[in-house]
Design a protein around this motif. Structure first.
Motif, PDB file in Angstrom:
ATOM      1  N   TYR A   1       0.828  -1.205   0.000  1.00 42.36           N
ATOM      2  CA  TYR A   1       0.000   0.000   0.000  1.00 42.36           C
ATOM      3  C   TYR A   1       0.865   1.259   0.000  1.00 42.36           C
ATOM      4  N   LEU A   2       1.950   1.223   0.746  1.00 43.36           N
ATOM      5  CA  LEU A   2       2.866   2.370   0.775  1.00 43.36           C
ATOM      6  C   LEU A   2       3.496   2.594  -0.603  1.00 43.36           C
TER       7      LEU A   2
ATOM      8  N   ALA B   1      -4.391   8.886  -1.947  1.00 45.25           N
ATOM      9  CA  ALA B   1      -3.069   9.353  -2.404  1.00 45.25           C
ATOM     10  C   ALA B   1      -3.230  10.365  -3.534  1.00 45.25           C
TER      11      ALA B   1
ATOM     12  N   ILE C   1      -4.107  13.630  -1.937  1.00 43.64           N
ATOM     13  CA  ILE C   1      -2.910  14.232  -1.332  1.00 43.64           C
ATOM     14  C   ILE C   1      -2.039  14.849  -2.421  1.00 43.64           C
ATOM     15  N   ALA C   2      -1.862  14.124  -3.520  1.00 40.15           N
ATOM     16  CA  ALA C   2      -1.041  14.628  -4.620  1.00 40.15           C
ATOM     17  C   ALA C   2      -1.645  15.893  -5.220  1.00 40.15           C
TER      18      ALA C   2
ATOM     19  N   ALA D   1       0.824   4.063  -2.922  1.00 37.61           N
ATOM     20  CA  ALA D   1       0.535   5.457  -2.585  1.00 37.61           C
ATOM     21  C   ALA D   1       1.687   6.362  -2.996  1.00 37.61           C
ATOM     22  N   THR D   2       2.919   5.934  -2.752  1.00 32.86           N
ATOM     23  CA  THR D   2       4.092   6.721  -3.126  1.00 32.86           C
ATOM     24  C   THR D   2       4.156   6.922  -4.637  1.00 32.86           C
TER      25      THR D   2
ATOM     26  N   ILE E   1      -6.935   3.622  -0.861  1.00 29.82           N
ATOM     27  CA  ILE E   1      -5.624   4.239  -0.631  1.00 29.82           C
ATOM     28  C   ILE E   1      -5.170   5.008  -1.866  1.00 29.82           C
ATOM     29  N   LEU E   2      -5.390   4.447  -3.048  1.00 27.84           N
ATOM     30  CA  LEU E   2      -5.006   5.142  -4.277  1.00 27.84           C
ATOM     31  C   LEU E   2      -5.798   6.437  -4.453  1.00 27.84           C
TER      32      LEU E   2
ATOM     33  N   ILE F   1       1.386   9.409  -5.648  1.00 23.73           N
ATOM     34  CA  ILE F   1       1.705  10.786  -5.256  1.00 23.73           C
ATOM     35  C   ILE F   1       2.816  11.349  -6.133  1.00 23.73           C
TER      36      ILE F   1
END
Length: 173
Positions: free
Chosen positions: A29-30, A161, A164-165, A33-34, A157-158, A37
């Protein structure tokens, strides 16, 4: 009730809790998400960068996007083959490296040594290739009985993210 009995609902929550405690699941998941973003912070800056720093007229942007998108469309199959033949990790690392180098050369160094279509197409290839590789890797993580829950959480999560982006991109621009 829409979720079944109270006991069924508690069992489902327990299953999701167990899934979320898994280290591999958390890292996947990290990574997703990274990746989301990093891509979506850069994407809104592309059009102004191409026009203002690379000197491409606004009227030429459509053709540039179409050409780079076509290159990316046809190279995605190669990304899948690389993930299947070498490994998903190798493909994800390769395309992430290509993405990072391309961002540095194109945005930081910003000296147009080649026609704009080349770094733009490489940007699109790196994004789509990395997406294919990471999704391939991610699909191997959950057990069959929790795959639906895993994918539902992944989608959430996507989306988060991406939000956030969008915020970061607005702040940075």
């Amino acid at each position: 009730p829409p979720f079944g009995t109270h006991e069924t609902f508690k069992n489902r929550l327990r299953t999701i809790g167990t899934l979320l405690r898994g280290r591999t699941v958390q890292l996947s998941y990290l990574a997703l998400a990274t990746g989301m973003i990093s891509a979506h912070v850069a994407i809104p800056a592309i059009s102004p960068h191409i026009q203002l720093n690379m000197g491409v007229p606004r009227d030429d942007l459509g053709m540039l996007y179409m050409a780079a998108g076509a290159v990316s469309f046809f190279t995605m199959r190669g990304a899948g083959l690389l993930a299947d033949r070498k490994s998903s990790t190798y493909a994800a690392t390769f395309f992430s490296g290509l993405f990072a180098v391309n961002i540095f050369v194109w945005f930081v160094w910003a000296t147009p040594l080649v026609p704009t279509i080349i770094p733009f197409a490489l940007f699109m290839v790196a994004l789509s290739g990395r997406g294919v590789a990471v999704q391939t890797l991610s699909s191997k993580i959950p057990a069959l009985e929790v795959r639906g829950a895993y994918m539902a959480i992944q989608s959430t999560i996507l989306q988060f993210a991406g939000a956030i982006a969008s915020y970061l991109s607005a702040v940075l621009m």
